[in-house]
Design an enzyme around this catalytic site. Structure first.
Site, mmCIF file in Angstrom:
data_model
loop_
_atom_site.group_PDB
_atom_site.id
_atom_site.type_symbol
_atom_site.label_atom_id
_atom_site.label_comp_id
_atom_site.label_asym_id
_atom_site.label_seq_id
_atom_site.Cartn_x
_atom_site.Cartn_y
_atom_site.Cartn_z
ATOM 1 N N ARG A 52 0.827 -1.225 0.000
ATOM 2 C CA ARG A 52 0.000 0.000 0.000
ATOM 3 C C ARG A 52 0.853 1.264 0.000
ATOM 4 N NH1 ARG A 52 -5.306 -0.431 3.511
ATOM 5 N NH2 ARG A 52 -4.786 1.752 3.661
ATOM 6 N N LYS A 111 -4.643 -19.695 1.193
ATOM 7 C CA LYS A 111 -5.559 -19.960 2.292
ATOM 8 C C LYS A 111 -5.471 -18.859 3.348
ATOM 9 C CE LYS A 111 -4.564 -23.051 5.508
ATOM 10 N NZ LYS A 111 -3.669 -23.008 6.685
ATOM 11 N N HIS A 164 -0.560 -25.973 0.204
ATOM 12 C CA HIS A 164 0.859 -26.262 -0.037
ATOM 13 C C HIS A 164 1.219 -27.723 0.249
ATOM 14 C CE1 HIS A 164 1.465 -25.568 4.290
ATOM 15 N NE2 HIS A 164 2.622 -26.177 4.164
ATOM 16 N N LYS A 193 4.096 -30.977 -1.677
ATOM 17 C CA LYS A 193 5.194 -31.667 -0.995
ATOM 18 C C LYS A 193 5.603 -32.907 -1.778
ATOM 19 C CE LYS A 193 4.152 -29.989 3.621
ATOM 20 N NZ LYS A 193 5.320 -29.410 4.268
ATOM 21 N N GLU A 249 2.889 -30.734 15.162
ATOM 22 C CA GLU A 249 3.894 -29.670 15.156
ATOM 23 C C GLU A 249 4.339 -29.381 16.586
ATOM 24 O OE1 GLU A 249 3.029 -26.378 12.040
ATOM 25 O OE2 GLU A 249 1.108 -26.951 12.888
ATOM 26 N N ASP A 277 -7.582 -24.489 10.176
ATOM 27 C CA ASP A 277 -6.213 -24.215 9.728
ATOM 28 C C ASP A 277 -5.572 -25.427 9.055
ATOM 29 O OD1 ASP A 277 -3.888 -22.487 9.653
ATOM 30 O OD2 ASP A 277 -3.009 -23.747 11.216
ATOM 31 N N HIS A 322 -5.315 -29.401 4.616
ATOM 32 C CA HIS A 322 -4.175 -30.315 4.448
ATOM 33 C C HIS A 322 -4.535 -31.775 4.737
ATOM 34 C CE1 HIS A 322 -2.230 -26.552 4.190
ATOM 35 N NE2 HIS A 322 -1.909 -26.388 5.443
ATOM 36 N N LYS A 346 -0.814 -28.399 17.589
ATOM 37 C CA LYS A 346 0.356 -27.562 17.871
ATOM 38 C C LYS A 346 0.913 -27.994 19.222
ATOM 39 C CE LYS A 346 -0.431 -24.228 14.632
ATOM 40 N NZ LYS A 346 0.379 -24.310 13.420
HETATM 41 C C1 BG6 Z 1 -0.130 -23.816 7.387
HETATM 42 C C2 BG6 Z 1 -0.818 -23.518 8.694
HETATM 43 O O1 BG6 Z 1 -1.072 -23.952 6.356
HETATM 44 O O2 BG6 Z 1 0.597 -25.020 7.503
HETATM 45 C C3 BG6 Z 1 0.184 -23.445 9.823
HETATM 46 O O3 BG6 Z 1 -1.493 -22.271 8.593
HETATM 47 C C4 BG6 Z 1 1.043 -24.681 9.867
HETATM 48 O O4 BG6 Z 1 -0.471 -23.282 11.080
HETATM 49 C C5 BG6 Z 1 1.617 -24.976 8.481
HETATM 50 O O5 BG6 Z 1 2.089 -24.459 10.795
HETATM 51 C C6 BG6 Z 1 2.316 -26.339 8.477
HETATM 52 O O6 BG6 Z 1 2.969 -26.497 7.256
HETATM 53 P P1 BG6 Z 1 4.302 -27.344 7.151
HETATM 54 O O7 BG6 Z 1 4.617 -27.367 5.704
HETATM 55 O O8 BG6 Z 1 5.321 -26.622 7.980
HETATM 56 O O9 BG6 Z 1 3.981 -28.692 7.722
#
Ligand code: BG6
Length: 486
Positions: free
Chosen positions: A46, A145, A175, A179, A213, A232, A237, A337
Site C-alpha cells: 500500500r 488460504k 501447499h 510436498k 507440530e 487451519d 491439508h 500444535k
Molecule cells: C499452514 C498452517 O497452512 O501449515 C500453519 O497455517 C502450519 O499453522 C503450516 O504451521 C504447516 O505447514 P508445514 O509445511 O510446515 O507442515
C-alpha cells in the site's frame, strides 16, 4: 516444459508469506534456471516506495530465509533485477492504474496475480483487476488460504473470483499438495501393481494420518484464534492427504481426472450428526509444558492471546468413507500444535493374516503396516514378519526402510517452488477446484456448528505431549493405538 515469459504480481508482496516463502522459492527456481530471462516479479504494497527501497527490504526480510548453501551472489543480483514494487490499495479502483502502467501489454505473456492477502480482499482485488482491464485470457489468479471460514464464505469467494476468472484460471493453493512425499504417494499407488489390489477394505484395517507440530501458535495468534486447528489444518491439508490415499485410480494424471476422484472421496465422507460427533471428534487446547526440554506457555498465555479463548489447537477425528472400497475402514486424522514431536505421516495398517499356521508355536504374527513419512524425513517404512535366524521357527517383525533423500541425491524442491512453477506452466493438478473446496467445507461444517452451539472449552493437554487422553481413547475404543503411542 519450459516456462514462457511472465509478469507475476504478488499482492501482499511485503507480507510474511512473500518474504518467508514465495520470494525464496522464486529465487531457488531462478538459480535452477527455470525462469525465463525476462520474467518479472511485481510486488504490491500500500505504501509508496521505490524499487530500491523495496529491494533493501527483501535483502533484510527475505534473504535470511535462503540457506547459505544456495546463496549465489550473481544469481541474487539477477533475481533482484526482476523485482519491481508498485503501490496499490486493494480497495481503491483508481490505484490499479499504477499496476496497469507497470505491466507489459503483451497477450503472449503469462500474467499471474498471486493473492497472498486476507481473503476479505479477494473480491475487491478481482473486481478492480477486471475494471482495469487486467482480467484477460492470459491471466491466472492464485488464492492463498484461508479459503473461507465456513461453507458460505468459501462459496462466496468462489462466486466473487469466478465473476472475473474462469475455473481454469484459478489456482487454489494447498501447499501440502506440493510436498514431494505427497507426489510420491501418487507414484507409489499408481506406479506399482503391488499396492492397488490390497488397497481396500478386504485387506486394510485402518489408516492414520497425523500432522503434528512442536511449534505453538505464538506470533500469529491474531489469525490463529479466528481459525483453530480444524480450519487451519484439517479442512485443507489433512483432507487433501486423505483424498490422495483414498481416491480411485484416476484415468490420467490430468487436473480434472485427479480432481474428479478427490471430489468423490470428499462427497463420500460420512456426515456427522450431533451424536456421532460427540463420539468421533476430539478437540484440545495446549496448556503450558515442555517441548524439547524447553518450558513453553499455554495457548491462552501466548502474546496477545485471549485468556479465555475456546480455540482448539488440536483436533482428532475418526472419519469414514461410504464407498464399496472403504466401507468400515476407519480413517483417524489428527493434528495439533505444541505436540511431542514435529512429524507428518500416513500409516496404513493391514489386516492380520486370515489364519496363522505359527500360532501353536507361540509366534504371534503382527499385521503389516506401511508408513509414508512426509516430514521431517521423506520415506517409506514397511513392517513385515520374518523368521529369526537359527533353530526353530520364531517370527519377529522387521522393517523395510527407504529414505528418499538417501535414495535420490538430486536437489529437493520446496512445496512452494513446485506450486509456483505449476502456476507459471498452467498446470492445475495440484490445486483445488471450487467444488472440492466446497465439499471439504460441507463435511467439516457440522463440527464447527456443534462446537459453536456447545460453547464448551476444548480439552486441555500439556504442551509437549500427543494431545488429550480423549484422542487416545477415540482410537482405543476400536482396540487400536496411535503409532507413536503404540
Ligand atoms: C499452514 C498452517 O497452512 O501449515 C500453519 O497455517 C502450519 O499453522 C503450516 O504451521 C504447516 O505447514 P508445514 O509445511 O510446515 O507442515
Amino acid at each position: 516444459m519450459a516456462i514462457s515469459d511472465f509478469d507475476l504480481v504478488l499482492f501482499g508482496g511485503t507480507g510474511d508469506l512473500s518474504m518467508r516463502k514465495l520470494l525464496p522459492a522464486l529465487y531457488a527456481r531462478d538459480r535452477a534456471k527455470d525462469l525465463p530471462a525476462e520474467g518479472r516479479i511485481i510486488c504490491i504494497g500500500r505504501d509508496n516506495k521505490s524499487d530500491e527501497d523495496f529491494i533493501a527490504i527483501v535483502e533484510k526480510d527475505s534473504k535470511p530465509h535462503i540457506s547459505a548453501a544456495s546463496m549465489d551472489a550473481d544469481v541474487w543480483q539477477r533475481f533482484c533485477k526482476r523485482l519491481r514494487y508498485v503501490s496499490v490499495n486493494a480497495k481503491e479502483a483508481g490505484s490499479f492504474q499504477n499496476l496497469v502502467k507497470a505491466l507489459r501489454d503483451d497477450p503472449q505473456l503469462t500474467r499471474v496475480f498471486y493473492l497472498a492477502t486476507p481473503p476479505s480482499l479477494f473480491a475487491s482485488i478481482c473486481e478492480n483487476l477486471a475494471n482495469a482491464g487486467l482480467a484477460t485470457a492470459n491471466s491466472r489468479v492464485v488464492l492463498e488460504k484461508p479459503l473461507g471460514r465456513d461453507l458460505a464464505s468459501a462459496r462466496d469467494i468462489n462466486k466473487q473470483v469466478g465473476r472475473h476468472f474462469s475455473e481454469s484460471q484459478i489456482f487454489r493453493i494447498d501447499h501440502y499438495l506440493g510436498k514431494e512425499a505427497v507426489q510420491n504417494l501418487l507414484a507409489l499407488r499408481f506406479g506399482n501393481v503391488l499396492f492397488e489390489p490390497l488397497w481396500r477394505r478386504e485387506w486394510i484395517s485402518d489408516v492414520q494420518i497425523t500432522i503434528a507440530e512442536e511449534l505453538g501458535a505464538g506470533g500469529r495468534v491474531d489469525y490463529y484464534d479466528t481459525a483453530g486447528a480444524l480450519r487451519d489444518m484439517l479442512q485443507n491439508h489433512l483432507l487433501q492427504l486423505l483424498c490422495i490415499v483414498a481416491m480411485e485410480p484416476p484415468v490420467t494424471n490430468s487436473a480434472d481426472a485427479v480432481r474428479d476422484e478427490k471430489l468423490k472421496v470428499l462427497r463420500s465422507l460420512k456426515r456427522f450428526t450431533p451424536t456421532t460427533l460427540a463420539m468421533n471428534v476430539v478437540r484440545g487446547q495446549y496448556r503450558a509444558g515442555h517441548v524439547n526440554g524447553v518450558a513453553v506457555p499455554g495457548y491462552r498465555k501466548e502474546e496477545d492471546a485471549n485468556p479465555e479463548s475456546h480455540t482448539e489447537t488440536f483436533v482428532a477425528v475418526k472419519a469414514e468413507i461410504d464407498t464399496w472400497r472403504w466401507a468400515g475402514v476407519p480413517f483417524y486424522l489428527r493434528t495439533g500444535k505444541r505436540m511431542a514431536d514435529s512429524l507428518a505421516e500416513i500409516v496404513v495398517r493391514f489386516k492380520s493374516v486370515p489364519h496363522s499356521i505359527f500360532a501353536q508355536q507361540n509366534n504371534s504374527t503382527l499385521p503389516n503396516c506401511l508408513v509414508i513419512r512426509l516430514q521431517p524425513d521423506e520415506g517409506l517404512h514397511m513392517n513385515l514378519m520374518a523368521k529369526t535366524p537359527g533353530d526353530g521357527m520364531r517370527l519377529r517383525p522387521v522393517e523395510l526402510e527407504m529414505d528418499f533423500r538417501e535414495k535420490f541425491k538430486t536437489p529437493r524442491m520446496e512445496a512452494y517452488e513446485r506450486l509456483l512453477l505449476d502456476v507459471l506452466r498452467g498446470h492445475l493438478t495440484l490445486f483445488m477446484r471450487s467444488d472440492e473446496l466446497e465439499a471439504a467445507w460441507e463435511w467439516v461444517e457440522p463440527i464447527l456448528e456443534h462446537w459453536e452451539q456447545q460453547e464448551t472449552d476444548p480439552i486441555p493437554y500439556n504442551a509437549g505431549t500427543w494431545g488429550p487422553a480423549a484422542a487416545s481413547a477415540l482410537i482405543g475404543r476400536d482396540g487400536l493405538q496411535w503409532r507413536e503411542e503404540a
